[in-house]
Design a protein around this motif. Structure first.
Motif, PDB file in Angstrom:
ATOM      1  N   MET A   1       0.833  -1.211   0.000  1.00 17.30           N
ATOM      2  CA  MET A   1       0.000   0.000   0.000  1.00 17.30           C
ATOM      3  C   MET A   1       0.865   1.258   0.000  1.00 17.30           C
ATOM      4  SD  MET A   1      -3.013  -1.240   2.582  1.00 17.30           S
ATOM      5  CE  MET A   1      -3.902   0.303   2.520  1.00 17.30           C
ATOM      6  N   ILE A   2       1.970   1.251   0.727  1.00 18.80           N
ATOM      7  CA  ILE A   2       2.869   2.414   0.741  1.00 18.80           C
ATOM      8  C   ILE A   2       3.496   2.617  -0.625  1.00 18.80           C
ATOM      9  CG2 ILE A   2       5.075   3.249   1.667  1.00 18.80           C
ATOM     10  CD1 ILE A   2       4.242   1.970   4.351  1.00 18.80           C
ATOM     11  N   ARG A   3       3.944   1.562  -1.277  1.00 22.14           N
ATOM     12  CA  ARG A   3       4.539   1.680  -2.628  1.00 22.14           C
ATOM     13  C   ARG A   3       3.500   2.163  -3.629  1.00 22.14           C
ATOM     14  NH1 ARG A   3       7.671  -3.232  -4.620  1.00 22.14           N
ATOM     15  NH2 ARG A   3       8.556  -1.672  -5.999  1.00 22.14           N
ATOM     16  N   ARG A   4       2.282   1.664  -3.511  1.00 20.81           N
ATOM     17  CA  ARG A   4       1.222   2.071  -4.430  1.00 20.81           C
ATOM     18  C   ARG A   4       0.903   3.551  -4.266  1.00 20.81           C
ATOM     19  NH1 ARG A   4      -4.841  -0.393  -4.713  1.00 20.81           N
ATOM     20  NH2 ARG A   4      -5.467   0.727  -6.581  1.00 20.81           N
ATOM     21  N   ARG A   5       0.884   4.002  -3.032  1.00 22.76           N
ATOM     22  CA  ARG A   5       0.580   5.417  -2.761  1.00 22.76           C
ATOM     23  C   ARG A   5       1.691   6.308  -3.306  1.00 22.76           C
ATOM     24  NH1 ARG A   5      -1.272   7.991   2.983  1.00 22.76           N
ATOM     25  NH2 ARG A   5      -1.575  10.076   2.189  1.00 22.76           N
ATOM     26  N   ARG A   6       2.948   5.908  -3.134  1.00 25.37           N
ATOM     27  CA  ARG A   6       4.078   6.683  -3.668  1.00 25.37           C
ATOM     28  C   ARG A   6       4.004   6.729  -5.189  1.00 25.37           C
ATOM     29  NH1 ARG A   6       8.972   4.318   0.025  1.00 25.37           N
ATOM     30  NH2 ARG A   6       8.417   5.428   1.936  1.00 25.37           N
ATOM     31  N   TYR A   7       3.707   5.594  -5.803  1.00 27.12           N
ATOM     32  CA  TYR A   7       3.590   5.534  -7.264  1.00 27.12           C
ATOM     33  C   TYR A   7       2.461   6.442  -7.737  1.00 27.12           C
ATOM     34  CZ  TYR A   7       2.826   3.672 -11.920  1.00 27.12           C
ATOM     35  OH  TYR A   7       2.656   3.560 -13.254  1.00 27.12           O
ATOM     36  N   SER A   8       1.341   6.395  -7.025  1.00 26.96           N
ATOM     37  CA  SER A   8       0.186   7.230  -7.379  1.00 26.96           C
ATOM     38  C   SER A   8       0.541   8.711  -7.256  1.00 26.96           C
ATOM     39  CB  SER A   8      -0.986   6.873  -6.471  1.00 26.96           C
ATOM     40  OG  SER A   8      -2.090   7.682  -6.749  1.00 26.96           O
ATOM     41  N   ARG A   9       1.283   9.094  -6.237  1.00 24.22           N
ATOM     42  CA  ARG A   9       1.695  10.489  -6.053  1.00 24.22           C
ATOM     43  C   ARG A   9       2.620  10.937  -7.167  1.00 24.22           C
ATOM     44  NH1 ARG A   9       4.012  10.966  -0.350  1.00 24.22           N
ATOM     45  NH2 ARG A   9       2.106  10.133   0.474  1.00 24.22           N
ATOM     46  N   HIS A  10       3.550  10.054  -7.570  1.00 19.05           N
ATOM     47  CA  HIS A  10       4.462  10.395  -8.662  1.00 19.05           C
ATOM     48  C   HIS A  10       3.689  10.566  -9.968  1.00 19.05           C
ATOM     49  CE1 HIS A  10       8.166  10.164  -6.485  1.00 19.05           C
ATOM     50  NE2 HIS A  10       7.898   8.934  -6.040  1.00 19.05           N
TER      51      HIS A  10
ATOM     52  N   LYS B   1       0.603  11.651 -10.286  1.00 16.96           N
ATOM     53  CA  LYS B   1      -0.088  12.947 -10.217  1.00 16.96           C
ATOM     54  C   LYS B   1       0.897  14.081 -10.465  1.00 16.96           C
ATOM     55  CE  LYS B   1      -3.771  11.582  -7.091  1.00 16.96           C
ATOM     56  NZ  LYS B   1      -4.339  11.708  -5.759  1.00 16.96           N
TER      57      LYS B   1
END
Length: 167
Positions: free
Chosen positions: A136-145, A147
């Motif tokens: 979940m942390i990796r997915r959130r970081r990827y999603s932020r990048h 955006k």
């Protein structure tokens, strides 16, 4: 007038003892404390005209509060209330696991170590949760990048439009 015994003493001879009214009270030092952590209990406390009396715990008992109240049996035994004594624990057959034999409970023989299985399940759950949280942390970081890339693209496109509109 009779002497008074102090703390840690008892009257070994009382005033006027042996039909002698002039006899003073004789005080004696109390016996050593009972070893209540290993097989003894205090049957009578020291005081008045009584010395301390220590008695042995009965029936294979290692710790007790009286002759009939056992709080810990010697190793390899457990307290059996119906027998009012510590009795030997059941010995399991080869290949069987013996859960702790303790005061008030006999050994329970089983073919597997339930506590090790429980620990294994807890570790497996912990590892699973750690993997999910990491994902979940990796997915959130990827999603932020993603955006941020879109935002930079929009800024770049807006800058190009404003540069062309100035010409």
């Amino acid at each position: 007038l009779c002497s008074t015994c102090v703390s840690g003493e008892f009257a070994s001879t009382d005033c006027g003892a042996f039909d002698n009214p002039a006899q003073d009270r004789e005080c004696s030092v109390c016996a050593a404390p009972c070893d209540t952590s290993h097989g003894q209990f205090e049957e009578f406390a020291c005081g008045g005209v009584q010395d301390r009396v220590c008695s042995a715990c009965g029936g294979g008992c290692d710790k007790c509060t009286s002759a009939t109240t056992c709080t810990a049996c010697v190793a390899g035994t457990y307290w059996d209330a119906s027998a009012a004594a510590c009795v030997p624990c059941t010995v399991c057959d080869a290949g069987r696991y013996d859960r702790t034999c303790a005061t008030g409970r006999n050994a329970v023989c089983t073919t597997h170590n339930a506590s090790l299985i429980f620990v294994g399940v807890v570790v497996a759950i912990f590892v699973f949760v750690a993997l999910v949280v990491g994902f979940m942390i990796r997915r959130r970081r990827y999603s932020r990048h993603q955006k941020q890339d879109v935002t930079f693209s929009e800024v770049a496109a807006t800058s190009e439009l404003s540069a062309t509109s100035r010409v």
